[in-house]
Design a protein around this motif. Structure first.
Motif, PDB file in Angstrom:
ATOM      1  N   LEU A   1     -30.904  30.359  -6.169  1.00 34.59           N
ATOM      2  CA  LEU A   1     -29.397  30.576  -5.855  1.00 34.59           C
ATOM      3  C   LEU A   1     -28.635  29.880  -7.234  1.00 34.59           C
ATOM      4  N   GLY A   2     -29.397  29.474  -8.223  1.00 36.98           N
ATOM      5  CA  GLY A   2     -28.888  28.714  -9.270  1.00 36.98           C
ATOM      6  C   GLY A   2     -27.773  29.318  -9.916  1.00 36.98           C
ATOM      7  N   LYS A   3     -27.832  30.676 -10.298  1.00 34.16           N
ATOM      8  CA  LYS A   3     -26.829  31.541 -10.822  1.00 34.16           C
ATOM      9  C   LYS A   3     -25.474  31.548  -9.884  1.00 34.16           C
ATOM     10  N   GLU A   4     -25.674  31.872  -8.619  1.00 31.65           N
ATOM     11  CA  GLU A   4     -24.612  31.956  -7.707  1.00 31.65           C
ATOM     12  C   GLU A   4     -23.910  30.739  -7.501  1.00 31.65           C
ATOM     13  N   ILE A   5     -24.593  29.593  -7.630  1.00 29.60           N
ATOM     14  CA  ILE A   5     -24.013  28.208  -7.472  1.00 29.60           C
ATOM     15  C   ILE A   5     -23.071  28.031  -8.689  1.00 29.60           C
ATOM     16  N   ASP A   6     -23.671  28.403  -9.965  1.00 26.61           N
ATOM     17  CA  ASP A   6     -22.983  27.945 -11.290  1.00 26.61           C
ATOM     18  C   ASP A   6     -21.819  28.794 -11.187  1.00 26.61           C
ATOM     19  N   ALA A   7     -21.709  29.973 -10.631  1.00 23.92           N
ATOM     20  CA  ALA A   7     -20.601  30.722 -10.999  1.00 23.92           C
ATOM     21  C   ALA A   7     -19.247  30.459 -10.260  1.00 23.92           C
ATOM     22  N   HIS A   8     -19.363  29.235  -9.496  1.00 22.51           N
ATOM     23  CA  HIS A   8     -18.320  28.507  -8.678  1.00 22.51           C
ATOM     24  C   HIS A   8     -17.344  27.817  -9.771  1.00 22.51           C
ATOM     25  N   ASP A   9     -16.058  27.553  -9.526  1.00 22.47           N
ATOM     26  CA  ASP A   9     -15.302  26.723 -10.388  1.00 22.47           C
ATOM     27  C   ASP A   9     -15.780  25.203 -10.341  1.00 22.47           C
ATOM     28  N   ALA A  10     -16.032  24.919  -9.170  1.00 23.44           N
ATOM     29  CA  ALA A  10     -16.492  23.512  -9.293  1.00 23.44           C
ATOM     30  C   ALA A  10     -17.671  23.250  -8.286  1.00 23.44           C
TER      31      ALA A  10
END
Length: 499
Positions: free
Chosen positions: A278-287
């Motif tokens: 899930l790393g890429k999905e998590i890092d795609a968030h603004d915060a």
């Protein structure tokens, strides 16, 4: 006429015979003891229970920290051995911890990593154990011994009821979970915390008996928005205004200093994040919000690398084993600390009665990192949130503050338009592995012991605006930000339904 043995010699013969008999008895007892311990060790090895727990009773480590030693490197030289601190962020996979001073979690039986990997994709049905004990003993006798030693959960009908509450094949949290569905061990721990009441929680008779109708998700969201106020300490507040170090406190409240953000990720420390990708999905968030000593280096593929806010409790700040003042783990992003105050106390009383020396450590850290944003949550928020939990559950909950996970979730709902919470509700990777960065298992990390985790998950599940498929596949809950959620329509519809 036969030879007659003198009396003294006869006494010596009798003494030798008695000594020999005692020696035989001693050897027999020792052999029996060794065989018993061998069986006990075998049983414990099969069921991943420490032998001491099997003998003296399995005791939930209610803040779910493994028996671990601090990480040190030993440098050998002319001067002998010298321990050297190793930054946990630079040595991923293991986090130092003192078993006597464990970290509160979002969340205790020890299991090996191999066992946890085997169990990750299994359903609610528990696999049969195979080993020396299974070969030596018949199934009925083996189950009897395991039940006596408190090492088998299958025989616990309450645990089976708990498992039945998860949707068949697709493990999805049901928001009607209750303490009656816990196993005997956790049920007893929860009851003890309810009776302990360390923080002097007291409710009026009307509040204690308040069990209204079950609220809908929108109604719960509006209650949280109205009744839980996100406040951080500021220098003009008493008693801090009279202290010389008050200037170290931020001049603006946290909700003014950062945000608003469009999308936010609340990343739990749950073991089910391991192998989630899930790393890429998590890092795609603004915060992105992380908790306590959860690292990112070495786990980027599963948990991402971005850290906007790290919410930490006063215990982590104060424990020497977590090297709060020197570890690079805490130097990225904004820090937000919290410490539970007595239930009805004001700031003056709390300042003199903190759980851990949060203010001393705060001052030390601020001197070392004066440029980093560092806030302390007002303790009233914790108990406002606790009241919301209690008001919306059908039974008494633990009289302890909510977990960092729920505090962080509500905090980000005040800063973000949309909040995605990862693995707070367990996904298809459901496991009793406590943290993705440690090889340690305990049902208390999911079901709660010190913190009212079970009830927190019920509340979050009721407010979820995403799909059950998102929970099952990604452990992802979708919650709206308070600023984007319109409570006027909810209030009107609620009033019309009452009419």
């Amino acid at each position: 006429m036969g030879y007659k043995i003198p009396g003294a010699a006869m006494d010596r013969v009798s003494l030798l015979w008695r000594l020999r008999r005692r020696a035989r008895r001693g050897v027999f007892c020792m052999v029996l003891f060794c065989m018993t311990m061998a069986v006990l060790y075998t049983l414990c090895a099969e069921n991943s229970v420490p032998v001491t727990d099997a003998i003296f009773g399995v005791r939930a480590r209610t803040r779910a920290q493994p028996r671990a030693h601090s990480i040190v490197k030993v440098l050998r030289g002319a001067g002998g051995t010298k321990p050297m601190y190793v930054d946990p962020q630079k040595l991923p996979g293991v986090i130092p911890g003192d078993p006597q001073k464990p970290i509160p979690v979002l969340s205790s039986l020890n299991h090996s990593m191999l066992a946890s990997q085997k169990e990750q994709h299994s359903g609610s049905k528990e696999k049969e154990q195979h080993g020396l004990l299974a070969w030596l003993l018949g199934r009925p006798l083996r189950r009897a011994l395991e039940t006596i030693l408190g090492a088998r959960k299958r025989a616990d009908t309450a645990s089976q009821k708990m498992e039945d509450f998860f949707v068949a094949k697709k493990v999805i949290w049901n928001d009607e979970m209750s303490s009656s569905m816990l196993g005997k061990r956790l049920k007893k721990v929860v009851q003890n915390y309810q009776a302990m009441n360390k923080y002097g929680v007291s409710l009026s008779s009307s509040e204690a008996g308040k069990r209204g109708k079950k609220l809908s998700g929108p109604e719960l969201l509006c209650q949280l928005k109205e009744r839980v106020k996100i406040t951080t300490l500021m220098p003009e507040m008493e008693p801090f205004a009279k202290f010389l170090w008050a200037f170290q406190l931020p001049a603006q409240p946290l909700t003014t200093a950062i945000g608003p953000f469009k999308t936010c990720a609340v990343v739990s420390s749950a073991g089910s994040l391991r192998n989630s990708k899930l790393g890429k999905e998590i890092d795609a968030h603004d915060a992105v919000v992380r908790f306590n000593a959860a690292p990112t280096i070495g786990f980027e593929k599963d948990v991402g690398s971005k850290t906007t806010v790290r919410l930490i409790n006063s215990q982590v700040m104060s424990s020497e084993d977590h090297h709060f003042l020197s570890s690079s783990l805490y130097s990225s992003g904004m820090l937000v600390a919290w410490d539970p105050a007595p239930f009805s106390s004001d700031l003056n009383e709390w300042y003199n009665k903190t759980d851990y020396p949060i203010f001393k450590q705060y001052q030390r850290y601020r001197r070392l990192h004066p440029q980093q944003q560092f806030y302390i949550l007002h303790p009233s928020m914790e108990w406002q949130l606790w009241k919301q939990l209690q008001d919306n559950m059908a039974e008494p909950i633990q009289k302890n503050p909510p977990s960092s996970g729920l505090l962080g979730t509500v905090l980000m709902m005040s800063l973000c338009d949309v909040v995605h919470v990862y693995e707070f509700l367990p996904s298809r990777r459901k496991t009793e592995l406590c943290h993705y960065y440690q090889n340690f298992k305990d049902a208390a990390c999911t079901m709660g012991a010190y913190h009212p985790l079970l009830y927190e998950k019920n509340l979050v599940k009721r407010m979820n605006q995403g799909s059950d498929e998102d929970i099952y596949n990604h452990g992802k809950v979708t919650l709206p930000g308070f600023n984007t959620f319109d409570c006027t329509q909810t209030t009107n519809s609620s009033n019309s339904s009452k009419a």
